[in-house]
Design an enzyme around this catalytic site. Structure first.
Site, short mmCIF file in Angstrom:
data_model
loop_
_atom_site.label_atom_id
_atom_site.label_comp_id
_atom_site.label_asym_id
_atom_site.label_seq_id
_atom_site.Cartn_x
_atom_site.Cartn_y
_atom_site.Cartn_z
CB CYS A 115 -0.93 0.00 1.20
SG CYS A 115 -2.12 -1.33 1.08
CG HIS A 261 -3.53 3.04 1.10
ND1 HIS A 261 -3.73 2.64 -0.20
CD2 HIS A 261 -3.75 1.95 1.88
CE1 HIS A 261 -4.04 1.35 -0.19
NE2 HIS A 261 -4.06 0.92 1.05
CG ASN A 291 -6.51 -1.58 -0.29
OD1 ASN A 291 -5.74 -1.09 -1.11
ND2 ASN A 291 -6.11 -1.99 0.90
N1 ACO Z 1 -18.65 -10.13 6.19
C1 ACO Z 1 -19.27 -10.39 7.35
N2 ACO Z 1 -18.60 -10.61 8.49
C2 ACO Z 1 -17.26 -10.56 8.45
C3 ACO Z 1 -16.55 -10.29 7.26
C4 ACO Z 1 -17.30 -10.08 6.08
N3 ACO Z 1 -16.73 -9.81 4.89
N4 ACO Z 1 -15.23 -10.30 7.52
C5 ACO Z 1 -15.10 -10.56 8.83
N5 ACO Z 1 -16.33 -10.71 9.39
C6 ACO Z 1 -16.67 -11.01 10.78
C7 ACO Z 1 -15.52 -11.59 11.57
O1 ACO Z 1 -15.45 -12.98 11.38
C8 ACO Z 1 -15.89 -11.20 12.97
O2 ACO Z 1 -16.83 -12.10 13.45
P1 ACO Z 1 -16.79 -12.59 15.00
O3 ACO Z 1 -16.96 -11.34 15.79
O4 ACO Z 1 -17.92 -13.54 15.08
O5 ACO Z 1 -15.43 -13.20 15.19
C9 ACO Z 1 -16.59 -9.86 12.82
O6 ACO Z 1 -16.98 -9.78 11.45
C10 ACO Z 1 -15.70 -8.67 13.16
O7 ACO Z 1 -14.44 -8.87 12.54
P2 ACO Z 1 -13.29 -7.81 12.65
O8 ACO Z 1 -12.10 -8.33 11.92
O9 ACO Z 1 -13.11 -7.39 14.07
O10 ACO Z 1 -13.94 -6.59 11.87
P3 ACO Z 1 -13.39 -5.14 11.70
O11 ACO Z 1 -14.39 -4.17 12.13
O12 ACO Z 1 -11.99 -5.02 12.24
O13 ACO Z 1 -13.31 -5.00 10.11
C11 ACO Z 1 -11.63 -5.02 8.41
C12 ACO Z 1 -12.47 -5.86 9.36
C13 ACO Z 1 -12.57 -4.31 7.47
C14 ACO Z 1 -10.74 -5.93 7.62
C15 ACO Z 1 -10.82 -3.98 9.21
O14 ACO Z 1 -10.18 -4.61 10.29
C16 ACO Z 1 -9.78 -3.26 8.40
O15 ACO Z 1 -10.08 -2.57 7.44
N6 ACO Z 1 -8.48 -3.33 8.81
C17 ACO Z 1 -7.41 -2.60 8.20
C18 ACO Z 1 -7.09 -3.11 6.82
C19 ACO Z 1 -5.86 -2.38 6.27
O16 ACO Z 1 -5.71 -1.19 6.43
N7 ACO Z 1 -4.96 -3.12 5.64
C20 ACO Z 1 -3.74 -2.52 5.19
C21 ACO Z 1 -3.79 -2.15 3.79
S1 ACO Z 1 -3.88 -3.52 2.72
C22 ACO Z 1 -2.24 -3.82 2.13
O17 ACO Z 1 -1.28 -3.33 2.59
C23 ACO Z 1 -2.10 -4.80 1.06
#
Ligand code: ACO
Length: 335
Positions: A115, A261, A291
């Site tokens: 990223c 980003h 993304n």
């Molecule tokens: N649909 C429905 N439910 C989902 C999904 C989905 N697509 N994905 C995960 N869940 C569930 C999980 O299993 C979890 O369920 P549980 O509570 O029963 O265990 C619940 O939703 C909450 O999961 P979290 O991971 O805590 O959700 P969060 O609010 O953190 O959102 C996300 C997840 C969107 C991935 C977020 O954490 C995020 O955006 N993180 C940062 C990503 C990022 O910046 N990455 C770096 C850049 S990418 C790169 O460098 C290549």
């Protein structure tokens, strides 16, 4: 003194629009969950059987950027290609793009900064230009994520966030005493967090590099500790922004547009609040594209320029964090 100046930008997003609802055919998810947690409404994915790679998306974006710069491919001294989803394992997408541009000996290199590919790429271009090793550089950030995402419940956190796309920028060294070009930069990496977001196999540290067992265990799909990355992003993005502003002797009010980003709209909203940035001074398009990793900032910049959102001689700030862990920020002023 030589300054690195943007001469032209271009972008290409595949035509196929994949709405959030479509995701629920492969996994338990919903439009509501995806939009609430990420801000994403839809993303662009290549057509399933098109055999299109990152260099193909980059080629279209590059042609647009070259045309806007008024350059021919032969004018280039260097191509820098940033991608985490190269067309093939090796050689790099930069070499493939170079050939597709009809070039026979222009140097081309790939960088693997995820990223922050655009931020690292711009700093590399600036160093090449200031050291006299190149004067006209094409930077491309491009990804085809869609063919590498697990369309099942196991991968649903990652699969819903990524989109395909490419952005390209023509950069030129210009002699001027004006305070323009890259005014301040700050880049970091912390490999301690490598496993927080990684795609493990095939891998040179594994012998054999790929087995049926690895495929069954899902080690061929990206894995992310989203919560941890989220927390790191919302603290480090404001910190590094403050660092580059101090280096430049500017405040956030001196910035005409911030280009974060596009990883998660909630990350960018938290960042905006922490930095006190007005709504019309921050650019987000994750809602439409998801993304696109190395493509995200150059795509956003091209879109903002096309929409005439940048006043003349604008000062803009680019900031991002992603796999590596890598993070960085830079301030650029247009000539
Ligand atoms: N649909 C429905 N439910 C989902 C999904 C989905 N697509 N994905 C995960 N869940 C569930 C999980 O299993 C979890 O369920 P549980 O509570 O029963 O265990 C619940 O939703 C909450 O999961 P979290 O991971 O805590 O959700 P969060 O609010 O953190 O959102 C996300 C997840 C969107 C991935 C977020 O954490 C995020 O955006 N993180 C940062 C990503 C990022 O910046 N990455 C770096 C850049 S990418 C790169 O460098 C290549």
């Amino acid at each position: 003194m030589k300054k690195t100046i943007i001469r032209g930008t271009g972008r290409y997003l595949p035509e196929r629009v994949v709405k959030n609802q479509e995701m629920s055919q492969w996994m338990d998810t919903s439009d509501e969950w995806i939009e609430q947690r990420t801000g994403i409404q839809e993303r662009r994915w290549i057509d399933e059987d098109s055999k299109v790679g990152a260099s193909d998306l980059g080629l279209i974006a590059s042609r647009i950027a070259l045309e806007r710069a008024g350059w021919q491919p032969e004018d280039l001294d260097l191509i820098i290609f940033a991608t985490l989803s190269p067309d093939i394992n090796f050689p790099g997408s930069g070499c493939l793009l170079q050939s597709k541009l009809g070039l026979k000996s222009t140097p081309a290199l790939d960088i693997r900064q995820q990223c922050t590919g655009f931020l690292y790429g711009l700093q590399i271009a600036d160093a090449y230009i200031k050291s006299g090793h190149a004067n006209r550089i094409l930077f491309v950030g491009g990804e085809v994520h869609s063919t590498g995402l697990e369309r099942a419940n196991r991968g649903r956190d990652v699969t819903v966030i990524f989109g395909d796309g490419a952005g390209a920028i023509c950069l030129e060294g210009v002699e001027t005493d004006e305070d323009v070009g890259l005014i301040a930069t700050s880049l970091h990496a912390q490999g301690d967090y490598a496993e927080s977001l990684m795609l493990e196999a095939p891998a040179s540290r594994l012998s054999p590099r790929l087995t049926h067992e690895m495929i069954d265990d899902g080690r061929v799909w990206p894995k992310m500790d989203g919560r941890n990355i989220f927390k790191l992003a919302i603290t480090r993005l404001p910190e590094i922004t403050q660092t580059v502003l101090s280096k430049a002797g500017l405040t956030i009010n001196d910035i005409d547009m911030v280009f974060p980003h596009q990883a998660n709209l909630r990350i960018n909203q938290s960042y905006q609040k922490a930095m006190g940035i007005a709504d019309d001074k921050i650019f987000n398009n994750i809602q439409k594209y998801g993304n696109t990793t190395a493509g995200s900032i150059p795509i956003a910049l091209d879109e903002a320029i096309e929409k005439n959102l940048l006043p003349e001689k604008s000062t803009v700030l680019f900031v991002g964090l992603g796999a590596g862990l890598t993070w960085g920020a830079m301030i650029y002023r247009f000539l």
